[in-house]
Design a protein around this motif. Structure first.
Motif, mmCIF file in Angstrom:
data_model
loop_
_atom_site.group_PDB
_atom_site.id
_atom_site.type_symbol
_atom_site.label_atom_id
_atom_site.label_comp_id
_atom_site.label_asym_id
_atom_site.label_seq_id
_atom_site.Cartn_x
_atom_site.Cartn_y
_atom_site.Cartn_z
ATOM 1 N N ASN A 165 0.825 -1.207 0.000
ATOM 2 C CA ASN A 165 0.000 0.000 0.000
ATOM 3 C C ASN A 165 0.854 1.250 0.000
ATOM 4 O OD1 ASN A 165 -2.305 -1.480 -0.019
ATOM 5 N ND2 ASN A 165 -2.840 -1.127 2.119
ATOM 6 N N GLN A 168 2.437 1.938 -3.384
ATOM 7 C CA GLN A 168 1.464 2.394 -4.382
ATOM 8 C C GLN A 168 0.837 3.731 -4.009
ATOM 9 O OE1 GLN A 168 -1.308 -0.847 -4.580
ATOM 10 N NE2 GLN A 168 0.265 -2.320 -5.236
ATOM 11 N N SER A 169 1.260 4.302 -2.866
ATOM 12 C CA SER A 169 0.683 5.549 -2.395
ATOM 13 C C SER A 169 0.976 6.675 -3.373
ATOM 14 C CB SER A 169 1.251 5.899 -1.018
ATOM 15 O OG SER A 169 0.807 7.182 -0.609
ATOM 16 N N ASP A 180 -0.436 7.274 6.450
ATOM 17 C CA ASP A 180 -0.403 5.814 6.501
ATOM 18 C C ASP A 180 -0.439 5.325 7.943
ATOM 19 O OD1 ASP A 180 -0.363 5.477 3.803
ATOM 20 O OD2 ASP A 180 1.807 5.284 3.644
#
Length: 268
Positions: A165, A168-169, A180
């Motif tokens: 995650n 891909q932020s 996050d």
């Protein structure tokens, strides 16, 4: 930043929970007995049968499986200290484990219910075997084999999920990292779903030596880091399978590359 993320995962998981005679003891438990049964038995048996290191260990393990924290605290040194306000009312307490669940509060809200559910997941499959007890006087050592679902794999898979995650932020700066962290702190559903998806046969058994002591004439167990890791299914382990380690390293490099590009952009 990936390393910071991994450390954050371990911190949050840790904060939710955030350790006379000698001879062979043939005491093996499949974990199905409730802690209350040991407490009830104590009322009907002579003291020499219930006030012992073995009995304290059985009460502790049984109370872990049923998440009976009152009994768990009664037979351990889990409690550390209390903070009070200026008129003496307790406003916070410190415990070695299950700290989040044991804070003084009249209302058990969403945060408490989520933590309680996660704690249940981490202890409901416990089983144990006492293999030896040694000691004299007011101190003893208890050798025990503790079996649980191998939660090191849950943390491994969740770490990969978090890093994916993060890689891909849309943002890689400090603001994105803090977001996050905030998202992770609010939502542990991903971790719970990983535990639910695990095969119940995927277990690990850790052999530990627990310290027992007498306090006011009653036997209690010391909550050590080794003991916490054992009953939480080796959750602190970072010895993951090779394919997972390779994936983590690749994701760390990708995140570091994104961070470097972000830093370079500051000076363009």
């Amino acid at each position: 930043m990936a390393k910071e993320k991994t450390l954050l995962l371990l911190f949050i998981i840790g904060s939710i929970f955030l350790c006379a005679c000698s001879g062979k003891v043939l005491s093996k438990t499949d974990g199905t007995s409730a802690a209350v049964s040991y407490a009830d038995d104590a009322k009907n048996k002579p003291e020499y049968e219930t006030n012992s290191p073995e009995h304290a260990a059985e009460c502790v393990m049984s109370s872990l499986k049923s998440l009976d924290l009152d009994t768990f605290n009664e037979y351990t040194d889990n409690y550390v200290s209390t903070t009070r306000n200026w008129i003496g009312i307790p406003i916070a307490k410190q415990y070695r484990v299950f700290n989040e669940l044991l804070q003084p509060s009249l209302i058990k809200g969403k945060h408490y219910r989520r933590n309680f559910r996660l704690s249940q997941k981490l202890t409901q499959n416990l089983s144990w075997e006492i293999t030896d007890v040694r000691g004299s006087g007011k101190k003893a050592e208890i050798d025990m084999n503790i079996t649980n679902i191998d939660l090191s794999m849950a943390t491994a898979n969740y770490t990969v999920f978090l890093l994916e995650n993060m890689a891909q932020s849309n943002g890689t700066g400090l603001g994105a990292l803090m977001k996050d962290m905030s998202d992770l702190n609010r939502d542990m559903e991903g971790f719970l779903s990983i535990i639910d998806s695990m095969d119940s046969d995927n277990t690990c058994t850790l052999s530990v030596t627990l310290s027992a002591f007498q306090e006011d004439g009653k036997w209690k167990l010391h909550i050590s880091d080794e003991f916490i890791n054992a009953f939480m299914g080796n959750i602190d382990s970072q010895e993951y399978p090779e394919e997972i380690m390779l994936k983590i390293k690749a994701l760390e490099k990708e995140i570091e590359k994104n961070a470097e590009e972000w830093a370079e952009g500051l000076f363009d």
